[in-house]
Design an enzyme around this catalytic site. Structure first.
Site, PDB file in Angstrom:
ATOM      1  NE  ARG A 114     -39.539   0.815  26.227  1.00 15.09           N
ATOM      2  CZ  ARG A 114     -40.621   0.376  25.565  1.00 15.09           C
ATOM      3  NH1 ARG A 114     -41.782   0.274  26.187  1.00 15.09           N
ATOM      4  NH2 ARG A 114     -40.521   0.006  24.299  1.00 15.09           N
ATOM      5  CD  GLU A 155     -39.554  -4.089  31.240  1.00 13.27           C
ATOM      6  OE1 GLU A 155     -40.289  -3.294  31.837  1.00 13.27           O
ATOM      7  OE2 GLU A 155     -39.818  -4.570  30.130  1.00 13.27           O
ATOM      8  CG  HIS A 210     -43.221  -4.451  28.874  1.00 16.14           C
ATOM      9  ND1 HIS A 210     -42.004  -3.814  28.834  1.00 16.14           N
ATOM     10  CD2 HIS A 210     -43.953  -3.904  27.867  1.00 16.14           C
ATOM     11  CE1 HIS A 210     -41.996  -2.928  27.845  1.00 16.14           C
ATOM     12  NE2 HIS A 210     -43.177  -2.972  27.252  1.00 16.14           N
TER      13      HIS A 210
HETATM   14  C1  8YV Z   1     -43.908  -4.448  23.070  1.00 12.92           C
HETATM   15  C2  8YV Z   1     -43.770  -2.004  23.876  1.00 12.92           C
HETATM   16  O1  8YV Z   1     -44.431  -5.572  23.673  1.00 12.92           O
HETATM   17  O2  8YV Z   1     -44.201  -1.421  21.653  1.00 12.92           O
HETATM   18  C3  8YV Z   1     -43.624  -1.136  22.686  1.00 12.92           C
HETATM   19  O3  8YV Z   1     -42.908  -0.135  22.789  1.00 12.92           O
HETATM   20  O4  8YV Z   1     -43.320  -1.686  24.914  1.00 12.92           O
HETATM   21  C4  8YV Z   1     -44.528  -3.285  23.794  1.00 12.92           C
HETATM   22  O5  8YV Z   1     -45.728  -3.026  23.138  1.00 12.92           O
HETATM   23  C5  8YV Z   1     -42.454  -4.531  23.015  1.00 12.92           C
HETATM   24  O6  8YV Z   1     -41.863  -3.414  22.514  1.00 12.92           O
HETATM   25  C6  8YV Z   1     -42.016  -5.780  22.229  1.00 12.92           C
HETATM   26  O7  8YV Z   1     -40.716  -5.634  21.715  1.00 12.92           O
END
Ligand code: 8YV
Length: 336
Positions: free
Chosen positions: A240, A269, A287
């Site tokens: 993150r 973001e 992302h």
């Molecule tokens: C997703 C992510 O695209 O799973 C996670 O924590 O950061 C990504 O794989 C995202 O969360 C979609 O909501």
């Protein structure tokens, strides 16, 4: 006749998978990719029994205050720092995420980014596309090797372990730091050595961040941490954005304190710090670490299974496959 439960699907996902919800519920599907502010989320949740949300939807105490019927919030994603799990739990609302199904895809991408940063792949492509390539140049765009180097992994959960396993194919030595040391059999399987935070930063050639985000590790990679790293090292973040102090990273990259970086996640973001955008020695992606078609579909399948079960329907009625567990959450809000 009793009313069917109602659910909100916050973003367009895969219609053929989301269609399974129609067998059990009345579905309110947001038709276009949308930005939902707190008021819009509160309004949507007020009317429904359950919700399928993504990392873009923040669901906290304010958003659920008027959601009298809400029983389940199912995240399409493994990280769940967008959910205030204690607030949901206090209201008896089940929260779920999508672990496991994205582990290998995300680990693959972590490796791709690390390699792109080390071997200057996107920088070299920009150079070529801009017509700056004057002919083969023995010393042009030289990078750093992955093979035989030392890999550091901060956050040794499922994805971190996946990255460690991939590193053996590159003959890398693997050091890791995690809030708790892994059992010896897992360390052996990953061929990974546990070290403290400072040693990790000081001794590795390539550092990958895969730890869950929480208030406790906000900007844990700050100017002081970056100053410990070798000037020849690379830093890759697929966790993150808030874990890295982006201003300090921009300074380190601009001043030659760090060779290169790769970021798939950003603190604000979709906004990206203009100083990062202006640097050549950084790889920037929007992302997409879990973004293979098969994996994104598997994430939606799992989130749909969770929502159906959490609302007491389907074969797993009452037992959603991947609830966000109390023990895990008590230690840290958010996971990767
Ligand atoms: C997703 C992510 O695209 O799973 C996670 O924590 O950061 C990504 O794989 C995202 O969360 C979609 O909501």
């Amino acid at each position: 006749m009793s009313e069917r439960p109602k659910v909100w699907v916050s973003q367009p996902l895969f219609d053929d998978i989301v269609a399974r919800l129609h067998d059990h519920f009345d579905v309110v599907q947001v038709p276009e990719v949308s930005e939902h502010g707190p008021a819009a989320i509160a309004t949507a949740l007020r009317e429904v029994d359950g919700a399928l949300v993504t990392l873009n939807e923040r669901v906290g105490a304010a958003e659920i205050a008027a959601a009298a019927k809400l029983r389940a919030v199912c995240n399409v994603g493994v990280g769940y720092n967008n959910l205030d799990v204690p607030a949901l739990r206090a209201r008896g609302i089940v929260a779920t995420n999508t672990p496991d199904v994205l582990t290998d895809t995300t680990a693959d991408f972590g490796f791709a980014l690390m390699m792109a940063a080390a071997r200057r792949v996107t920088e070299a492509e920009r150079h070529l596309r801009a017509g700056q390539w004057q002919g083969w140049n023995f010393k042009g765009l030289l990078g750093a090797d992955l093979h035989g180097s030392t890999l550091g992994i901060l956050g040794m959960g499922r994805i971190g372990q996946g990255i460690a396993r991939r590193a053996s194919g590159f003959d890398m030595r693997v050091l890791y730091h995690n809030r708790s040391r892994l059992p010896a059999d897992i360390e052996r399987a990953c061929k990974a050595e546990y070290v403290d935070f400072d040693t990790l930063f000081a001794q590795v050639d390539h550092l990958v961040l895969v730890l869950p985000y929480s208030a406790a590790n906000h900007h844990i990679v700050d100017a002081a941490a970056l100053a410990k790293m070798r000037p020849t090292a690379t830093l890759t973040n697929i966790a993150r954005g808030g874990i890295v102090d982006e201003a300090a990273l921009a300074d380190a990259l601009a001043n030659g304190r760090l060779a290169s970086a790769a970021l798939d996640v950003f603190e604000g973001e979709p906004a990206v710090d203009p100083r990062l955008l202006a640097l050549d020695n950084i790889v920037l992606t929007p992302h997409i670490a879990s973004g293979s078609l098969a994996t994104r579909r598997a994430m939606v399948e799992l989130a749909v299974d969770n929502l159906i079960a959490a609302l007491g329907a389907g074969p797993d009625a009452g037992n959603p496959p991947t609830p966000i567990s109390t023990a895990k959450d008590a230690k840290r809000p958010g996971t990767a």
